[in-house]
Design a protein around this motif. Structure first.
Motif, PDB file in Angstrom:
ATOM      1  N   THR A  45       0.811  -1.224   0.000  1.00 24.79           N
ATOM      2  CA  THR A  45       0.000   0.000   0.000  1.00 24.79           C
ATOM      3  C   THR A  45       0.840   1.268   0.000  1.00 24.79           C
ATOM      4  O   THR A  45       0.463   2.280  -0.592  1.00 24.79           O
ATOM      5  CB  THR A  45      -0.937   0.003   1.210  1.00 24.79           C
ATOM      6  OG1 THR A  45      -0.147  -0.154   2.415  1.00 24.79           O
ATOM      7  CG2 THR A  45      -1.944  -1.115   1.097  1.00 24.79           C
ATOM      8  N   THR A  46       1.999   1.241   0.668  1.00 22.03           N
ATOM      9  CA  THR A  46       2.827   2.450   0.754  1.00 22.03           C
ATOM     10  C   THR A  46       4.002   2.448  -0.212  1.00 22.03           C
ATOM     11  O   THR A  46       4.671   3.483  -0.338  1.00 22.03           O
ATOM     12  CB  THR A  46       3.372   2.608   2.185  1.00 22.03           C
ATOM     13  OG1 THR A  46       4.223   1.488   2.508  1.00 22.03           O
ATOM     14  CG2 THR A  46       2.232   2.696   3.178  1.00 22.03           C
ATOM     15  N   GLY A  47       4.228   1.322  -0.887  1.00 26.12           N
ATOM     16  CA  GLY A  47       5.359   1.255  -1.798  1.00 26.12           C
ATOM     17  C   GLY A  47       4.968   0.998  -3.239  1.00 26.12           C
ATOM     18  O   GLY A  47       5.104   1.875  -4.105  1.00 26.12           O
ATOM     19  N   TYR A  48       4.455  -0.178  -3.514  1.00 26.15           N
ATOM     20  CA  TYR A  48       4.176  -0.579  -4.883  1.00 26.15           C
ATOM     21  C   TYR A  48       3.004   0.180  -5.497  1.00 26.15           C
ATOM     22  O   TYR A  48       3.061   0.581  -6.661  1.00 26.15           O
ATOM     23  CB  TYR A  48       3.916  -2.087  -4.947  1.00 26.15           C
ATOM     24  CG  TYR A  48       5.162  -2.922  -4.760  1.00 26.15           C
ATOM     25  CD1 TYR A  48       6.070  -3.069  -5.801  1.00 26.15           C
ATOM     26  CD2 TYR A  48       5.437  -3.534  -3.547  1.00 26.15           C
ATOM     27  CE1 TYR A  48       7.222  -3.827  -5.638  1.00 26.15           C
ATOM     28  CE2 TYR A  48       6.594  -4.288  -3.368  1.00 26.15           C
ATOM     29  CZ  TYR A  48       7.483  -4.430  -4.411  1.00 26.15           C
ATOM     30  OH  TYR A  48       8.617  -5.159  -4.248  1.00 26.15           O
ATOM     31  N   VAL A  49       1.945   0.379  -4.734  1.00 25.30           N
ATOM     32  CA  VAL A  49       0.776   1.063  -5.291  1.00 25.30           C
ATOM     33  C   VAL A  49       1.103   2.504  -5.693  1.00 25.30           C
ATOM     34  O   VAL A  49       0.810   2.921  -6.820  1.00 25.30           O
ATOM     35  CB  VAL A  49      -0.405   0.998  -4.310  1.00 25.30           C
ATOM     36  CG1 VAL A  49      -1.552   1.879  -4.789  1.00 25.30           C
ATOM     37  CG2 VAL A  49      -0.875  -0.449  -4.145  1.00 25.30           C
ATOM     38  N   PRO A  50       1.716   3.328  -4.825  1.00 26.67           N
ATOM     39  CA  PRO A  50       2.080   4.677  -5.284  1.00 26.67           C
ATOM     40  C   PRO A  50       3.068   4.670  -6.437  1.00 26.67           C
ATOM     41  O   PRO A  50       2.981   5.525  -7.338  1.00 26.67           O
ATOM     42  CB  PRO A  50       2.692   5.317  -4.024  1.00 26.67           C
ATOM     43  CG  PRO A  50       2.132   4.545  -2.891  1.00 26.67           C
ATOM     44  CD  PRO A  50       1.982   3.160  -3.388  1.00 26.67           C
ATOM     45  N   LEU A  51       4.004   3.717  -6.443  1.00 29.48           N
ATOM     46  CA  LEU A  51       4.970   3.643  -7.534  1.00 29.48           C
ATOM     47  C   LEU A  51       4.292   3.321  -8.859  1.00 29.48           C
ATOM     48  O   LEU A  51       4.577   3.932  -9.896  1.00 29.48           O
ATOM     49  CB  LEU A  51       6.038   2.596  -7.208  1.00 29.48           C
ATOM     50  CG  LEU A  51       7.147   2.400  -8.250  1.00 29.48           C
ATOM     51  CD1 LEU A  51       7.937   3.693  -8.429  1.00 29.48           C
ATOM     52  CD2 LEU A  51       8.064   1.263  -7.833  1.00 29.48           C
ATOM     53  N   ILE A  52       3.364   2.356  -8.829  1.00 30.69           N
ATOM     54  CA  ILE A  52       2.656   1.983 -10.056  1.00 30.69           C
ATOM     55  C   ILE A  52       1.776   3.126 -10.545  1.00 30.69           C
ATOM     56  O   ILE A  52       1.722   3.424 -11.745  1.00 30.69           O
ATOM     57  CB  ILE A  52       1.825   0.707  -9.810  1.00 30.69           C
ATOM     58  CG1 ILE A  52       2.747  -0.494  -9.558  1.00 30.69           C
ATOM     59  CG2 ILE A  52       0.905   0.428 -10.990  1.00 30.69           C
ATOM     60  CD1 ILE A  52       2.023  -1.758  -9.147  1.00 30.69           C
ATOM     61  N   LEU A  53       1.104   3.811  -9.630  1.00 33.49           N
ATOM     62  CA  LEU A  53       0.228   4.916 -10.025  1.00 33.49           C
ATOM     63  C   LEU A  53       1.024   6.076 -10.613  1.00 33.49           C
ATOM     64  O   LEU A  53       0.651   6.645 -11.648  1.00 33.49           O
ATOM     65  CB  LEU A  53      -0.585   5.397  -8.820  1.00 33.49           C
ATOM     66  CG  LEU A  53      -1.657   4.439  -8.299  1.00 33.49           C
ATOM     67  CD1 LEU A  53      -2.350   5.019  -7.075  1.00 33.49           C
ATOM     68  CD2 LEU A  53      -2.677   4.117  -9.391  1.00 33.49           C
ATOM     69  N   SER A  54       2.135   6.449  -9.980  1.00 28.91           N
ATOM     70  CA  SER A  54       2.945   7.553 -10.504  1.00 28.91           C
ATOM     71  C   SER A  54       3.569   7.195 -11.838  1.00 28.91           C
ATOM     72  O   SER A  54       3.657   8.043 -12.740  1.00 28.91           O
ATOM     73  CB  SER A  54       4.028   7.918  -9.488  1.00 28.91           C
ATOM     74  OG  SER A  54       4.869   6.805  -9.216  1.00 28.91           O
TER      75      SER A  54
END
Length: 313
Positions: A45-54
């Protein structure tokens, strides 16, 4: 009466070397271990999801632009979503190359970017060296002025620069496009911060061997600062290549327009019809491909260049 004999001290029992020992107590499994459910959920939730969205925000528009440059006009403006072109074609690229002088725009951009970036990097290197290794009055005030220049938007100086350059006859000239942007506050600041981490004893040893400031700069300081210099060069090249406002103002002839300005001419010639959007997408791809090539060639220097000097030991 004699005192009672003291009790013998208890001696810890030592298991024989070849014998078996009693099973030790099993440690409880950590609830917050690296593979626990709590840690995995937090990582996702704090690593992969923001990275994929950005990454999607940056990459998807570029990917859509590249795909649309190969589409037919009827596949761009349609009620039905068409992701991939049914019959990829280079028609948009051929029209873009013939509608406006794209090769001339490309040559102008290469000249302006190459000469302007080279001069900017050299001036930044020499200025940063002077601010770190030379002693002269007012040095701190000059550095303060550089910090102020980082906070002032470049659009503020457009009108004074135009009055000055136009008065010197710099309209529709290469030097008129290059001259106002030769000073780079970011590059000077970054190189100065890196030069501060270079031990002064290295230059003192070079001066004892008879090396002056010029030789120390290009033989010692520059070779050990290549990652930082490459970072400044990459940022400068991208900025020069994508510069739009100043070349638009200082050029009125198509023979001196750069590629970003040429895209405006391409859009005005084609309009906002379906055919025009595909051709405009093709022209935009021609603009960004050289920057991506330069970035791919220098990207390994970016992280090391930006982090040099941040850790001392």
């Amino acid at each position: 009466m004699s005192a009672p004999a003291p009790a013998p001290a208890s001696v810890p029992s030592v298991a024989p070397q070849g014998g078996s020992t009693a099973p030790s107590a099993v440690l409880p499994r950590r609830a917050n271990g690296p593979f626990s459910a709590q840690n995995l959920v937090a990582t996702i939730t704090t690593g992969y999801v923001p990275l994929i969205l950005s990454t999607a925000v940056v990459v998807l528009p570029l990917l859509w632009m590249v795909i649309s440059s190969f589409k037919a006009p009827t596949e761009i403006l349609t009620k039905d979503l068409v992701v991939l072109p049914s019959e990829p074609t280079l028609h948009n690229y051929r029209v873009a190359m013939t509608t406006v002088p794209i090769p001339r725009f490309f040559l102008n951009s290469v000249i302006v970017t190459g000469v302007g970036s080279a001069l900017k990097v050299v001036l930044a290197i020499m200025t940063a060296y002077a601010l770190v290794f030379l002693r002269f009055p007012g040095k701190n005030w000059i550095f303060l002025g550089i910090l102020v220049a980082l906070m002032v938007p470049p659009q503020v100086a457009i009108l004074p620069n135009y009055v000055l350059v136009a008065g010197w006859g710099g309209v529709n000239t290469y030097w008129g496009i290059i001259l106002p942007g030769l000073g780079t506050a970011f590059g000077t600041f970054l190189l100065r911060q890196h030069f501060l981490t270079i031990p002064p004893s290295i230059l003192e040893a070079a001066s004892l061997d008879g090396a002056g400031h010029w030789r120390s700069l290009w033989r010692i300081v520059v070779p050990i600062s290549l990652p930082s210099i490459a970072t400044v060069a990459l940022v400068t090249i991208v900025g020069e290549w994508n510069d739009y406002i100043w070349p638009l103002i200082i050029t009125t002839s198509s023979d001196m327009m750069t590629l970003p300005v040429g895209l405006t001419a391409l859009q005005n010639s084609e309009g906002n019809t379906g055919s025009g959007w595909g051709i405009l997408m093709a022209g935009t791809v021609l603009v960004i491909v050289p920057v991506l090539v330069v970035f791919a060639a220098l990207q390994r220097y970016i992280v090391s260049g930006l982090t040099q000097g941040s850790v001392t030991g």
